[in-house]
Design a protein around this motif. Structure first.
Motif, PDB file in Angstrom:
ATOM      1  N   SER A  58      40.412  34.646  44.539  1.00 45.53           N
ATOM      2  CA  SER A  58      41.150  35.245  43.223  1.00 45.53           C
ATOM      3  C   SER A  58      40.270  35.714  42.265  1.00 45.53           C
ATOM      4  O   SER A  58      40.781  36.667  41.390  1.00 45.53           O
ATOM      5  N   ASN A  59      39.154  35.658  42.317  1.00 47.61           N
ATOM      6  CA  ASN A  59      38.357  36.461  41.101  1.00 47.61           C
ATOM      7  C   ASN A  59      36.768  36.075  41.437  1.00 47.61           C
ATOM      8  O   ASN A  59      36.394  35.407  42.571  1.00 47.61           O
ATOM      9  N   CYS A  60      36.027  36.540  40.812  1.00 44.79           N
ATOM     10  CA  CYS A  60      34.435  36.561  40.995  1.00 44.79           C
ATOM     11  C   CYS A  60      34.002  35.215  40.641  1.00 44.79           C
ATOM     12  O   CYS A  60      33.096  34.533  40.986  1.00 44.79           O
ATOM     13  N   THR A  61      34.532  34.675  39.635  1.00 49.58           N
ATOM     14  CA  THR A  61      34.207  33.175  39.031  1.00 49.58           C
ATOM     15  C   THR A  61      34.320  32.128  40.382  1.00 49.58           C
ATOM     16  O   THR A  61      33.687  31.348  40.541  1.00 49.58           O
ATOM     17  N   HIS A  84      21.583  35.928  29.555  1.00 50.41           N
ATOM     18  CA  HIS A  84      21.888  37.181  29.160  1.00 50.41           C
ATOM     19  C   HIS A  84      22.952  37.636  30.270  1.00 50.41           C
ATOM     20  O   HIS A  84      22.541  38.705  30.848  1.00 50.41           O
ATOM     21  N   THR A  85      24.076  37.078  30.601  1.00 58.77           N
ATOM     22  CA  THR A  85      24.888  37.582  31.405  1.00 58.77           C
ATOM     23  C   THR A  85      26.395  37.103  30.663  1.00 58.77           C
ATOM     24  O   THR A  85      26.521  36.484  29.748  1.00 58.77           O
ATOM     25  N   PHE A  86      27.431  37.538  31.373  1.00 61.90           N
ATOM     26  CA  PHE A  86      28.693  37.044  31.220  1.00 61.90           C
ATOM     27  C   PHE A  86      28.885  35.447  31.364  1.00 61.90           C
ATOM     28  O   PHE A  86      28.203  34.833  32.358  1.00 61.90           O
ATOM     29  N   VAL A  87      29.449  34.894  30.681  1.00 64.86           N
ATOM     30  CA  VAL A  87      29.552  33.259  30.542  1.00 64.86           C
ATOM     31  C   VAL A  87      30.030  32.611  32.096  1.00 64.86           C
ATOM     32  O   VAL A  87      29.681  31.575  32.276  1.00 64.86           O
ATOM     33  N   ALA A  88      30.758  33.349  32.880  1.00 62.47           N
ATOM     34  CA  ALA A  88      31.270  33.063  34.032  1.00 62.47           C
ATOM     35  C   ALA A  88      30.091  32.770  35.203  1.00 62.47           C
ATOM     36  O   ALA A  88      30.284  31.896  36.143  1.00 62.47           O
ATOM     37  N   THR A  89      29.019  33.180  34.818  1.00 70.22           N
ATOM     38  CA  THR A  89      27.600  33.219  35.664  1.00 70.22           C
ATOM     39  C   THR A  89      27.420  31.747  35.708  1.00 70.22           C
ATOM     40  O   THR A  89      27.207  30.818  36.710  1.00 70.22           O
ATOM     41  N   HIS A 132      23.297  41.518  39.132  1.00 69.69           N
ATOM     42  CA  HIS A 132      23.131  42.931  39.011  1.00 69.69           C
ATOM     43  C   HIS A 132      23.834  43.296  37.510  1.00 69.69           C
ATOM     44  O   HIS A 132      25.113  43.600  37.482  1.00 69.69           O
ATOM     45  N   GLN A 133      23.105  43.200  36.416  1.00 71.06           N
ATOM     46  CA  GLN A 133      23.977  43.415  35.152  1.00 71.06           C
ATOM     47  C   GLN A 133      24.364  44.650  34.775  1.00 71.06           C
ATOM     48  O   GLN A 133      23.398  45.571  35.100  1.00 71.06           O
ATOM     49  N   LEU A 134      25.708  44.875  34.686  1.00 75.42           N
ATOM     50  CA  LEU A 134      26.176  46.122  34.241  1.00 75.42           C
ATOM     51  C   LEU A 134      26.439  47.015  35.357  1.00 75.42           C
ATOM     52  O   LEU A 134      26.393  48.231  35.159  1.00 75.42           O
ATOM     53  N   ALA A 158      27.168  39.978  41.782  1.00 73.16           N
ATOM     54  CA  ALA A 158      27.467  41.415  41.877  1.00 73.16           C
ATOM     55  C   ALA A 158      28.569  41.894  41.410  1.00 73.16           C
ATOM     56  O   ALA A 158      29.395  42.846  41.729  1.00 73.16           O
ATOM     57  N   ALA A 159      29.042  40.946  40.328  1.00 72.88           N
ATOM     58  CA  ALA A 159      30.524  41.199  39.777  1.00 72.88           C
ATOM     59  C   ALA A 159      30.739  42.784  39.371  1.00 72.88           C
ATOM     60  O   ALA A 159      31.750  43.258  39.760  1.00 72.88           O
ATOM     61  N   CYS A 160      29.671  43.294  38.773  1.00 73.95           N
ATOM     62  CA  CYS A 160      29.709  44.673  38.446  1.00 73.95           C
ATOM     63  C   CYS A 160      29.179  45.833  39.234  1.00 73.95           C
ATOM     64  O   CYS A 160      29.328  46.989  38.984  1.00 73.95           O
ATOM     65  N   ALA A 161      28.861  45.428  40.423  1.00 74.90           N
ATOM     66  CA  ALA A 161      28.084  46.258  41.092  1.00 74.90           C
ATOM     67  C   ALA A 161      28.617  46.786  42.441  1.00 74.90           C
ATOM     68  O   ALA A 161      27.499  47.351  43.318  1.00 74.90           O
ATOM     69  N   PHE A 185      31.573  39.717  44.443  1.00 75.65           N
ATOM     70  CA  PHE A 185      32.086  40.865  43.381  1.00 75.65           C
ATOM     71  C   PHE A 185      33.169  40.333  42.945  1.00 75.65           C
ATOM     72  O   PHE A 185      34.212  39.619  43.171  1.00 75.65           O
ATOM     73  N   SER A 186      33.562  41.288  41.832  1.00 82.72           N
ATOM     74  CA  SER A 186      34.799  41.039  41.136  1.00 82.72           C
ATOM     75  C   SER A 186      35.368  42.312  40.805  1.00 82.72           C
ATOM     76  O   SER A 186      34.949  43.570  41.178  1.00 82.72           O
ATOM     77  N   PHE A 187      36.997  42.164  40.909  1.00 81.54           N
ATOM     78  CA  PHE A 187      37.870  43.188  40.888  1.00 81.54           C
ATOM     79  C   PHE A 187      38.460  43.167  39.527  1.00 81.54           C
ATOM     80  O   PHE A 187      39.620  43.564  39.436  1.00 81.54           O
ATOM     81  N   HIS A 188      37.923  42.665  38.456  1.00 83.25           N
ATOM     82  CA  HIS A 188      38.615  42.707  37.001  1.00 83.25           C
ATOM     83  C   HIS A 188      38.832  44.170  36.691  1.00 83.25           C
ATOM     84  O   HIS A 188      37.791  44.991  36.843  1.00 83.25           O
ATOM     85  N   PRO A 189      39.656  44.230  35.897  1.00 79.37           N
ATOM     86  CA  PRO A 189      40.007  45.688  35.274  1.00 79.37           C
ATOM     87  C   PRO A 189      38.826  46.648  34.542  1.00 79.37           C
ATOM     88  O   PRO A 189      38.656  47.776  34.560  1.00 79.37           O
ATOM     89  N   ARG A 190      37.850  45.554  33.907  1.00 81.81           N
ATOM     90  CA  ARG A 190      36.620  46.030  33.266  1.00 81.81           C
ATOM     91  C   ARG A 190      35.375  46.509  34.418  1.00 81.81           C
ATOM     92  O   ARG A 190      34.536  47.057  34.104  1.00 81.81           O
ATOM     93  N   LYS A 191      35.947  46.115  35.737  1.00 82.79           N
ATOM     94  CA  LYS A 191      34.655  46.739  36.762  1.00 82.79           C
ATOM     95  C   LYS A 191      35.104  48.068  37.214  1.00 82.79           C
ATOM     96  O   LYS A 191      36.177  48.647  36.691  1.00 82.79           O
ATOM     97  N   VAL A 192      33.943  48.396  38.228  1.00 85.11           N
ATOM     98  CA  VAL A 192      34.442  50.004  38.511  1.00 85.11           C
ATOM     99  C   VAL A 192      35.860  50.039  39.604  1.00 85.11           C
ATOM    100  O   VAL A 192      36.059  51.269  39.292  1.00 85.11           O
ATOM    101  N   ASP A 197      43.080  40.923  39.104  1.00 79.78           N
ATOM    102  CA  ASP A 197      42.050  40.289  39.299  1.00 79.78           C
ATOM    103  C   ASP A 197      41.700  40.142  40.733  1.00 79.78           C
ATOM    104  O   ASP A 197      42.397  40.383  41.614  1.00 79.78           O
ATOM    105  N   GLY A 198      40.343  39.635  41.084  1.00 84.00           N
ATOM    106  CA  GLY A 198      40.048  39.501  42.314  1.00 84.00           C
ATOM    107  C   GLY A 198      38.626  39.475  42.667  1.00 84.00           C
ATOM    108  O   GLY A 198      37.848  39.603  41.647  1.00 84.00           O
ATOM    109  N   GLY A 199      38.138  38.706  43.679  1.00 85.87           N
ATOM    110  CA  GLY A 199      37.053  38.531  44.085  1.00 85.87           C
ATOM    111  C   GLY A 199      36.545  38.873  45.552  1.00 85.87           C
ATOM    112  O   GLY A 199      37.337  38.713  46.338  1.00 85.87           O
TER     113      GLY A 199
HETATM  114  C1  LIG Z   1      33.055  40.107  34.897  1.00 90.00           C
HETATM  115  C2  LIG Z   1      31.759  39.244  35.512  1.00 90.00           C
HETATM  116  C3  LIG Z   1      32.026  38.046  36.064  1.00 90.00           C
HETATM  117  C4  LIG Z   1      33.335  37.436  36.247  1.00 90.00           C
HETATM  118  O1  LIG Z   1      34.360  38.102  37.297  1.00 90.00           O
HETATM  119  P1  LIG Z   1      35.977  37.675  37.303  1.00 90.00           P
HETATM  120  O2  LIG Z   1      36.396  38.275  38.328  1.00 90.00           O
HETATM  121  O3  LIG Z   1      36.613  38.034  35.906  1.00 90.00           O
HETATM  122  O4  LIG Z   1      35.962  36.034  37.367  1.00 90.00           O
HETATM  123  C5  LIG Z   1      31.020  37.184  36.640  1.00 90.00           C
HETATM  124  N1  LIG Z   1      29.855  37.469  36.531  1.00 90.00           N
HETATM  125  C6  LIG Z   1      29.414  38.778  35.917  1.00 90.00           C
HETATM  126  C7  LIG Z   1      28.110  39.286  35.552  1.00 90.00           C
HETATM  127  C8  LIG Z   1      30.552  39.654  35.450  1.00 90.00           C
HETATM  128  O5  LIG Z   1      30.438  40.879  34.577  1.00 90.00           O
END
Ligand SMILES: *Cc1c(COP(=O)(O)O)cnc(C)c1O
Length: 389
Positions: A58-61, A84-89, A132-134, A158-161, A185-192, A197-199
């Motif tokens: 369902s998502n990367c978290t 130094h990462t998104f809180v989900a890590t 793999h930040q940003l 590798a959410a962003c990678a 991996f993440s497929f949130h709209p903020r990713k590439v 949503d998706g992982g």
């Molecule tokens: C976006 C992101 C996540 C979370 O991904 P979701 O698909 O929104 O759950 C986790 N870790 C990092 C580093 C992210 O940038």
């Protein structure tokens, strides 16, 4: 105030008619959740990164949660990672009842400092969770070596990678090619690329993959797709407590279209990032992101460090007043209220570089539809805002 002004956003997904058509096709097919489209998306994703197994969730978290559980992280265990990462890590670690141990980022980087990992490992360490930040690859080779030396599994956030590459031996390999134990991996709209949503969970370990497939669907022993396609009556069983972490077939169909776009998206992002570098090269005090010789970023974000004399919020406001949206540098989890309780985490090193990065960095707009002229204007506006008085 003018309410109609157009602002250049920080990010924008590429979603067009082909994605809408894919969603429509699935909706009218009558099978809308985890089914044939998810299976096809998994096959195509696995082929893209060169892995034997890919399991969509369902998502990367939720992917991180299952990855940590698969390598045996349980209540009271420790997982070495970054603050130094998104809180989900770190939240995924706490979803296991385990304790994140935060170490600092490397000098001149937004990624974990491998030198600090070994010192943070104790008898309770059950995993290393690197990020793999940003989209910039972390030093996976060094981290995998530390994992092997200490008998600790390595999981990649590798959410962003997706689309980033790392030099492994003498060949460039996509992030996700299994070198560590599991990559998420993440497929949130903020990713590439996005599915809304998706992982995705990547591994070369068939036992892990079997568990991911079980746990994501309530630990149901016979999936609904198998029962649906069976000529004989089948009863399912639930051998352990599972989760509902399914991806829908609507999302997967969109994801398959997005995978096809990935090469052009990454190429465009790299071109724009190169232009930012050129335009910002002569601006005193600005540090553009450092790409190590063994890494090729997908530039999920273009994050620069401001000169010491600049005030982050003032610069960001100045850019916004000029119609340019930005974001602060990556957050630090240990500074958040959810981590105020000393039981919630452990500090595995000083976190000075992490804190400085959050306080001095800003993310500039970067998305495929923006023009070269946009980049030039943003860089010029930024240069005037940080010019020493
Ligand atoms: C976006 C992101 C996540 C979370 O991904 P979701 O698909 O929104 O759950 C986790 N870790 C990092 C580093 C992210 O940038």
């Amino acid at each position: 105030m003018n309410v109609q002004r157009t602002v250049i956003p920080v990010a924008r997904p590429v979603l067009e008619e082909a994605e809408a058509d894919a969603a429509r096709r699935v909706i009218l097919s009558g099978w809308v959740t985890q089914g044939p489209e998810v299976a096809a998306f998994e096959r195509e994703f696995a082929a893209l990164v060169g892995a034997p197994h890919a399991c969509a969730v369902s998502n990367c978290t939720t992917a991180l949660h299952l990855a940590l559980k698969a390598v045996g992280v349980e209540a009271g265990d420790e997982v070495v990672t970054v603050s130094h990462t998104f809180v989900a890590t770190a939240n995924a670690v706490r979803h296991c009842g385990a304790v994140p141990v935060f170490v600092d980022i490397a000098p001149g980087s937004f990624n974990i400092d491998p030198e600090l990992i070994a010192n943070a490992i104790t008898a309770r360490t059950r995993a290393i969770l690197c990020v793999h930040q940003l989209g910039m690859p972390c030093d996976l080779q060094a981290i995998v070596d530390i994992g092997i030396r200490n008998g600790v599994p390595v999981i990649e956030d590798a959410a962003c990678a997706i689309g980033s590459e790392i030099l492994w031996g003498s060949s460039w390999e996509p992030i996700g090619k299994p070198h560590a134990d599991i990559a998420c991996f993440s497929f949130h709209p903020r990713k590439v690329i996005t599915t809304g949503d998706g992982g995705m969970l990547i591994t070369s370990n068939p036992h892990y993959d079997r568990n991911f497939r079980l746990w994501r669907q309530h630990s149901m022993s016979v999936s609904d797709t198998v029962r649906h396609g069976s000529a004989t009556v089948l009863f399912e069983e639930y051998p352990e407590v599972g989760y509902n972490y399914r991806m829908t077939d609507v999302q997967a169909a969109i994801g398959r279209v997005q995978l096809g776009r990935l090469p052009q998206i990454v190429e465009r992002r790299r071109r724009l990032a190169d232009l930012y570098r050129v335009e910002l090269a002569a601006v005193p005090g600005i540090a553009v992101p450092n790409e190590p010789q063994w890494a090729r970023s997908n530039w999920q974000s273009f994050c620069i460090a401001l000169p010491e004399w600049a005030v982050q919020q003032q610069v960001m406001q100045g850019l916004l007043d000029a119609g340019i949206s930005t974001r602060r540098g990556v957050m630090n989890i240990h500074r958040e209220l959810a981590y105020a309780d000393p039981q919630s985490h452990r500090q595995g090193s000083k976190l000075e570089r992490s804190e400085a990065a959050q306080d001095r960095a800003i993310m500039l707009p970067l998305y495929t539809q923006m023009s070269e002229a946009d980049v030039v204007r943003i860089a010029g506006t930024l240069a005037s805002l940080v010019a020493p008085a």
